[in-house]
Design a protein around this motif. Structure first.
Motif, PDB file in Angstrom:
ATOM      1  N   PHE A 177       0.829  -1.209   0.000  1.00  0.00           N
ATOM      2  CA  PHE A 177       0.000   0.000   0.000  1.00  0.00           C
ATOM      3  C   PHE A 177       0.865   1.261   0.000  1.00  0.00           C
ATOM      4  O   PHE A 177       0.612   2.211  -0.751  1.00  0.00           O
ATOM      5  N   LEU A 178       1.903   1.270   0.815  1.00  0.00           N
ATOM      6  CA  LEU A 178       2.758   2.454   0.908  1.00  0.00           C
ATOM      7  C   LEU A 178       3.597   2.634  -0.353  1.00  0.00           C
ATOM      8  O   LEU A 178       3.843   3.771  -0.775  1.00  0.00           O
ATOM      9  N   ALA A 179       4.035   1.535  -0.977  1.00  0.00           N
ATOM     10  CA  ALA A 179       4.770   1.643  -2.245  1.00  0.00           C
ATOM     11  C   ALA A 179       3.855   2.186  -3.343  1.00  0.00           C
ATOM     12  O   ALA A 179       4.273   3.032  -4.150  1.00  0.00           O
ATOM     13  N   SER A 180       2.608   1.727  -3.372  1.00  0.00           N
ATOM     14  CA  SER A 180       1.647   2.236  -4.362  1.00  0.00           C
ATOM     15  C   SER A 180       1.368   3.714  -4.135  1.00  0.00           C
ATOM     16  O   SER A 180       1.238   4.493  -5.095  1.00  0.00           O
ATOM     17  N   THR A 181       1.271   4.113  -2.866  1.00  0.00           N
ATOM     18  CA  THR A 181       1.054   5.525  -2.548  1.00  0.00           C
ATOM     19  C   THR A 181       2.224   6.369  -3.031  1.00  0.00           C
ATOM     20  O   THR A 181       2.035   7.482  -3.540  1.00  0.00           O
ATOM     21  N   ALA A 182       3.443   5.852  -2.887  1.00  0.00           N
ATOM     22  CA  ALA A 182       4.624   6.578  -3.354  1.00  0.00           C
ATOM     23  C   ALA A 182       4.559   6.791  -4.864  1.00  0.00           C
ATOM     24  O   ALA A 182       4.917   7.872  -5.361  1.00  0.00           O
ATOM     25  N   VAL A 183       4.102   5.783  -5.605  1.00  0.00           N
ATOM     26  CA  VAL A 183       3.972   5.920  -7.062  1.00  0.00           C
ATOM     27  C   VAL A 183       2.969   7.018  -7.409  1.00  0.00           C
ATOM     28  O   VAL A 183       3.213   7.851  -8.295  1.00  0.00           O
ATOM     29  N   LEU A 184       1.839   7.044  -6.714  1.00  0.00           N
ATOM     30  CA  LEU A 184       0.836   8.073  -6.972  1.00  0.00           C
ATOM     31  C   LEU A 184       1.390   9.471  -6.677  1.00  0.00           C
ATOM     32  O   LEU A 184       1.139  10.424  -7.426  1.00  0.00           O
ATOM     33  N   LEU A 185       2.141   9.589  -5.591  1.00  0.00           N
ATOM     34  CA  LEU A 185       2.732  10.881  -5.256  1.00  0.00           C
ATOM     35  C   LEU A 185       3.787  11.287  -6.273  1.00  0.00           C
ATOM     36  O   LEU A 185       3.924  12.482  -6.600  1.00  0.00           O
ATOM     37  N   ILE A 186       4.544  10.318  -6.783  1.00  0.00           N
ATOM     38  CA  ILE A 186       5.531  10.613  -7.828  1.00  0.00           C
ATOM     39  C   ILE A 186       4.841  11.173  -9.065  1.00  0.00           C
ATOM     40  O   ILE A 186       5.294  12.158  -9.661  1.00  0.00           O
ATOM     41  N   ILE A 187       3.729  10.553  -9.458  1.00  0.00           N
ATOM     42  CA  ILE A 187       2.973  11.044 -10.607  1.00  0.00           C
ATOM     43  C   ILE A 187       2.468  12.462 -10.351  1.00  0.00           C
ATOM     44  O   ILE A 187       2.501  13.335 -11.229  1.00  0.00           O
ATOM     45  N   GLY A 188       1.998  12.712  -9.122  1.00  0.00           N
ATOM     46  CA  GLY A 188       1.526  14.048  -8.780  1.00  0.00           C
ATOM     47  C   GLY A 188       2.619  15.095  -8.854  1.00  0.00           C
ATOM     48  O   GLY A 188       2.412  16.196  -9.374  1.00  0.00           O
ATOM     49  N   VAL A 189       3.817  14.751  -8.354  1.00  0.00           N
ATOM     50  CA  VAL A 189       4.933  15.704  -8.404  1.00  0.00           C
ATOM     51  C   VAL A 189       5.371  15.935  -9.845  1.00  0.00           C
ATOM     52  O   VAL A 189       5.687  17.070 -10.233  1.00  0.00           O
ATOM     53  N   LEU A 190       5.402  14.874 -10.652  1.00  0.00           N
ATOM     54  CA  LEU A 190       5.756  15.033 -12.059  1.00  0.00           C
ATOM     55  C   LEU A 190       4.768  15.947 -12.774  1.00  0.00           C
ATOM     56  O   LEU A 190       5.138  16.737 -13.651  1.00  0.00           O
ATOM     57  N   THR A 191       3.510  15.855 -12.397  1.00  0.00           N
ATOM     58  CA  THR A 191       2.496  16.754 -12.976  1.00  0.00           C
ATOM     59  C   THR A 191       2.778  18.200 -12.590  1.00  0.00           C
ATOM     60  O   THR A 191       2.635  19.119 -13.407  1.00  0.00           O
ATOM     61  N   LEU A 192       3.193  18.405 -11.341  1.00  0.00           N
ATOM     62  CA  LEU A 192       3.488  19.765 -10.879  1.00  0.00           C
ATOM     63  C   LEU A 192       4.683  20.375 -11.597  1.00  0.00           C
ATOM     64  O   LEU A 192       4.757  21.598 -11.752  1.00  0.00           O
ATOM     65  N   THR A 193       5.651  19.530 -12.025  1.00  0.00           N
ATOM     66  CA  THR A 193       6.821  20.076 -12.717  1.00  0.00           C
ATOM     67  C   THR A 193       6.433  20.785 -14.009  1.00  0.00           C
ATOM     68  O   THR A 193       7.133  21.699 -14.446  1.00  0.00           O
ATOM     69  N   GLY A 194       5.321  20.357 -14.623  1.00  0.00           N
ATOM     70  CA  GLY A 194       4.877  20.996 -15.861  1.00  0.00           C
ATOM     71  C   GLY A 194       3.863  22.102 -15.646  1.00  0.00           C
ATOM     72  O   GLY A 194       3.624  22.904 -16.545  1.00  0.00           O
ATOM     73  N   ARG A 195       3.285  22.141 -14.446  1.00  0.00           N
ATOM     74  CA  ARG A 195       2.242  23.145 -14.179  1.00  0.00           C
ATOM     75  C   ARG A 195       2.558  23.993 -12.955  1.00  0.00           C
ATOM     76  O   ARG A 195       1.679  24.629 -12.395  1.00  0.00           O
ATOM     77  N   GLY A 196       3.823  23.979 -12.540  1.00  0.00           N
ATOM     78  CA  GLY A 196       4.196  24.705 -11.332  1.00  0.00           C
ATOM     79  C   GLY A 196       3.926  26.190 -11.417  1.00  0.00           C
ATOM     80  O   GLY A 196       3.562  26.828 -10.419  1.00  0.00           O
ATOM     81  N   ASN A 197       4.101  26.774 -12.609  1.00  0.00           N
ATOM     82  CA  ASN A 197       3.888  28.215 -12.751  1.00  0.00           C
ATOM     83  C   ASN A 197       2.446  28.616 -12.479  1.00  0.00           C
ATOM     84  O   ASN A 197       2.172  29.760 -12.103  1.00  0.00           O
ATOM     85  N   GLU A 198       1.517  27.696 -12.680  1.00  0.00           N
ATOM     86  CA  GLU A 198       0.105  28.018 -12.451  1.00  0.00           C
ATOM     87  C   GLU A 198      -0.187  28.205 -10.970  1.00  0.00           C
ATOM     88  O   GLU A 198      -1.149  28.888 -10.609  1.00  0.00           O
ATOM     89  N   PHE A 199       0.628  27.587 -10.102  1.00  0.00           N
ATOM     90  CA  PHE A 199       0.383  27.661  -8.667  1.00  0.00           C
ATOM     91  C   PHE A 199       1.411  28.516  -7.945  1.00  0.00           C
ATOM     92  O   PHE A 199       1.332  28.673  -6.724  1.00  0.00           O
ATOM     93  N   SER A 200       2.376  29.046  -8.684  1.00  0.00           N
ATOM     94  CA  SER A 200       3.469  29.764  -8.033  1.00  0.00           C
ATOM     95  C   SER A 200       2.984  30.980  -7.253  1.00  0.00           C
ATOM     96  O   SER A 200       3.504  31.288  -6.176  1.00  0.00           O
ATOM     97  N   ASP A 201       1.996  31.689  -7.778  1.00  0.00           N
ATOM     98  CA  ASP A 201       1.496  32.874  -7.068  1.00  0.00           C
ATOM     99  C   ASP A 201       0.892  32.495  -5.720  1.00  0.00           C
ATOM    100  O   ASP A 201       1.085  33.194  -4.717  1.00  0.00           O
ATOM    101  N   SER A 202       0.154  31.386  -5.696  1.00  0.00           N
ATOM    102  CA  SER A 202      -0.451  30.941  -4.431  1.00  0.00           C
ATOM    103  C   SER A 202       0.618  30.462  -3.459  1.00  0.00           C
ATOM    104  O   SER A 202       0.563  30.755  -2.265  1.00  0.00           O
TER     105      SER A 202
END
Length: 226
Positions: free
Chosen positions: A78-103
């Motif tokens: 369960f924890l390894a699967s959670t790590a994979v999901l979080l990795i995908i989330g962080v990878l998504t942020l690398t391409g959309r980080g500028n959209e949240f930078s102001d916040s």
């Protein structure tokens, strides 16, 4: 784009202080374990797993062994699967980080606001999550090995597959599990770093306080002579 020292000095100083605090805390834990082997929960668990393996193999409690190892494997999975999901989330942020930078920078009064710095923060988070995923995966691997070894009858008198050897494998699995959990804990200051270096430093102090409470074994165990 070249980032000037002055623009990221607060971030680097806060990062260095956070790392020093966390390293110093773990050095302190190792020192206390040297004085008292039962000082931490992790050290007590090592003793418990060793005794458990000896009991299981001597008394032939195969069903209990399978059920216990299955529960441990499911938790690590369960924890390894959670790590994979979080990795995908962080990878998504690398391409959309500028959209949240102001916040993210709304409360950032001292830290840098460069895109390169933001990407560095996310890369550190990715590295931390990959360590967590690798650790939990290795834990699952070792739990599976122990599942076969612990059911080998002692009457065969195998030179290698004996309670001491099996306990070493089980404790290695527990060690990897602990490393994975530590990686999750270390993710907390990194997340707060997105909002400012002062938040990361405060989160590191809070994390050390929380770890100090949960790492120590109950006082009755610590005071007992081992």
């Amino acid at each position: 784009m070249i980032i000037g020292w002055s623009s990221i000095s607060y971030d680097l100083i806060s990062l260095a202080l956070s790392v020093i605090l966390l390293v110093a805390y773990h050095v302190y834990l190792n020192y206390k374990i040297g004085q008292n082997p039962a000082y931490t929960v992790q050290a007590v668990n090592v003793m418990a797993r060793t005794i458990w393996v000896e009991t299981i193999m001597h008394e032939g409690k195969d069903i209990l062994a399978v059920q216990t190892l299955r529960n441990s494997t499911m938790a690590a999975t369960f924890l390894a699967s959670t790590a994979v999901l979080l990795i995908i989330g962080v990878l998504t942020l690398t391409g959309r980080g500028n959209e949240f930078s102001d916040s993210w920078h709304a409360l950032n009064m001292m830290g840098g606001r460069h895109t390169e710095l933001l990407l560095a923060k996310l890369l550190l988070m990715l590295l931390d999550l990959f360590v967590a995923f690798f650790s939990f995966s290795m834990s699952i691997r070792l739990y599976n090995h122990v599942g076969f070894m612990i059911n080998v009858p002692l009457k065969r008198r195998h030179k290698i597959i004996n309670p001491q050897h099996v306990a070493i494998h089980l404790n290695r699995a527990g060690k990897y599990y602990s490393i994975g959990m530590r990686a999750y804990y270390f993710l907390l200051p990194q997340v707060f770093w997105l909002f400012g270096p002062h938040f990361m430093l405060a989160a590191s102090v809070g994390l050390i306080f929380a770890l100090y409470q949960i790492d120590r074994a109950p006082k009755s165990m610590r005071t007992e002579t081992v």
